[in-house]
Design an enzyme around this catalytic site. Sequence first.
Site, short mmCIF file in Angstrom:
data_model
loop_
_atom_site.label_atom_id
_atom_site.label_comp_id
_atom_site.label_asym_id
_atom_site.label_seq_id
_atom_site.Cartn_x
_atom_site.Cartn_y
_atom_site.Cartn_z
N HIS A 54 0.82 -1.22 0.00
CA HIS A 54 0.00 0.00 0.00
C HIS A 54 0.86 1.27 0.00
O HIS A 54 0.54 2.24 -0.69
CB HIS A 54 -0.89 -0.04 1.24
CG HIS A 54 -1.86 1.09 1.34
ND1 HIS A 54 -3.13 1.01 0.82
CD2 HIS A 54 -1.76 2.31 1.90
CE1 HIS A 54 -3.77 2.13 1.05
NE2 HIS A 54 -2.96 2.94 1.70
N HIS A 103 -10.42 3.15 -0.62
CA HIS A 103 -10.55 2.77 0.79
C HIS A 103 -11.38 1.49 0.86
O HIS A 103 -12.37 1.41 1.59
CB HIS A 103 -11.18 3.92 1.61
CG HIS A 103 -10.45 4.16 2.89
ND1 HIS A 103 -11.08 4.40 4.08
CD2 HIS A 103 -9.12 4.16 3.18
CE1 HIS A 103 -10.17 4.57 5.03
NE2 HIS A 103 -8.98 4.42 4.52
#
Lengths: 749, 83
Positions: A54, A103
Amino acid sequence: MSETVKHAETTPEVQQPWRELGLKEDEYARIREILGRRPTSAELAMYSVMWSEHCSYKSSKLHLAQFGQKAPKTDALLVGIGENAGVVDIGQGWAVTFKVESHNHPSYVEPYQGAATGVGGIVRDIMSMGARPVAVMDPLRFGPADAEDTRRVLPGVVAGIGGYGNCLGLPNIGGEVVFDPSYAGNPLVNALCVGVVRHEDIKLAFASGRGNLIVLFGAATGGDGIGGVSVLASETFDDAHPTKRPAVQVGDPFMEKVLIECCLEVFAADLVVGIQDLGGAGLSCATSELASAGDGGMTVWLDRVPLRDSSLAPEEILMSESQERMCAVVEPAKLDAFLDICAKWDVLATVIGEVDDSGRLTVQWHGDTIVDVPPRSVAHDGPVYERPFARPSWQDALQADDPSSLPRPTSGDELRATLLQMVAAPNLASKSWVTDQYDRYVLGNTVLAQPEDAGVIRVDDETHLGVALATDGNGRFAKLDPYAGAQLALSEAYRNVAVSGARPLAVTDCLNFGSPEDPDVMWQFAEATRGLADACLELGVPVTGGNVSFYNQTGDAAINPTPVVGVLGVVADVRRRVPIGFGAADEVVLLLGEARDELGGSEWAHHVHGHLGGLPPRVDLAAEKALGALMAAAADDGLVTAAHDVSDGGLAQTLVEMVLRRGVGASVTVDDVAGDAFVALFAESVARAVVAVPADRVADLEASASSYGVPVTRLGNTGGETLVVQGVLTVAVDELRAAHEGTFPALFG
Amino acid sequence: MARVVVDVMLKPEILDPQGKAVAQALPRLGYDGIAAVRQGKRFELDVVGEITEERLAQIRGAAETLLSNPVIEDFTVRVEDAI
């Protein structure tokens, strides 16, 4: 008591939980090599979180480099990839910064808070460029509309976006809601924010100037999302390991609102050297990135960080993802003024560190050194993987299974039934159940919002300068052909912006894929990035930033590869924007562009037959560019009173939406559009739009279209209370509306 | 009839913006000496018939699926005096 560097030096043999933190064996070995000793527990926490997929983009970096290498020449890009968000010049001294982020995993775990903090995070990215956030958009994807899990996730996600965005006072001007079985258990919650800044006020994230102070301001630090970044984004959910779920991050939009105002006042008074938001990886990320981008080193006194939970260990403080926090670099002489402004806004602000020229990032904990690392090794020189990729063995069979064998409606009655079935399909039905929960007009500068093709925001009250934004993505197209699918996402977003009367300028992208460790997925990713980079070059719109989300899969089943593309355009005068709805009777309805028998991956094949196979519509960027140029000229000359692009659901869907927007019917013929009425109405060929033109301007539009090389087909006229396709079908506006608007309330209450 | 009370609180590690807002407002209104505020929800369930272990287990099930969000909240179930 946390482990000190000294202790780590003298105890090289201690076993460390690098594997549990998501690091690979060779990565751990590299950390030991960089440091010349084993890392302390705090260092291990930092590296593990910063070297996660990430934060480090370790699997995607090599492919993302194309966005820079193939970037089109443009003067519009003021700040490019690598900063918190790209910044684009829109003229008159104004610049716009925008970015889309995912998200996904947090929104699956806790839909409301996951989606809410997604909005909060992207808004802080925009703030950290020095800009005032002016609007948000949310491209959303869920499993089947009638699936139980979708009923749990969708209402929570929508409420979370609305709750956070509405409290913050930001209009939500667009986005998408798409359903597909491949997203079951892996919803995609992407969030986009756009901000406005004067050229001279752009801020960057770096810490320079020896003696300058690092100020943490905003909310206190709690146990939110500890390890969330590395654990959540690095491994797929597995019910067998619920303990890996971190504390859910909870957003506080009122805190964020004062943080926005506080930041803008601090910027206006010129009190910061550099600024960085705290998002994924929290302080680990903010301090190492600031130091790495600066010119020296940094010392952080971690025990000074204000805590919500006093029992937090230093490793946890470094990794905490508590929301609504920012980090600023402030000259000592300006500190008092900075703190005064924070106090005025009731924002907690604490000096937690200092810039030095050591070349090291050191973290102190009650007088002991617990971190001593070269900042670049944490933030920018993480591992880079050349992941193996190969065209999946099933790709040929998928492409061979084209929709030509599917039974097609032929009679007028069948086509009428198909049209009513299609406009009520969850993917094509009215999304007002969702968008009505968002405030679309707060701040008073929204010119167009959903269900229009693009969201349009006024930037300058005097000159009427504005920007238009649209996001698009089609996972089915990308599954059939990832190279073309990514280009088609860009093609559609570009078209949506152009059709609204804007000149497309720049791109942001959110690349949602399965596991990069699967060569099939990695091939999809490689193809999609290559396709997008090539198309951006051809259309002359650079990628300014974005985000990659991997590991969107349950077990071995990856989601459809879903590159979501946001295009930003500039509208010279927002009073000339073009809405989608027919506004008056007796105007001439024209189709711009060409239809072909293209139904692979179409909404018709998906909704009516549950079929996915064949090839997606042919990409035609030259035609897209010509259509864009024509639409810009037509908007400038006031030639068109309405315009709507043709995409999902084909011409039928376009006409229905144009009719329903203001309840003005139309009577058209599709005899000259394509081979037969079915293809004319439901094919999804690109580079097309329907426009309404006053009768006395038709010749002008046709002349203009011919000069841009855009084919024009006369369809008919506006007016009446029905949609008539001559010789094929007639449907009353009321019946269309009932079908189109009934789906979401029936599904979600 | 007996009353069962279900108290639902955010888990201790979860941020409570409402509680925080109350905590900040208290000193402004002159109520000093309060270090922290956490805000929760109280459900009063009036139960028909006798309260049995089985009935309580049922209520715990309801608390877990409907009254609370177990991802971010904890709950307690207790029986109040008969009403």
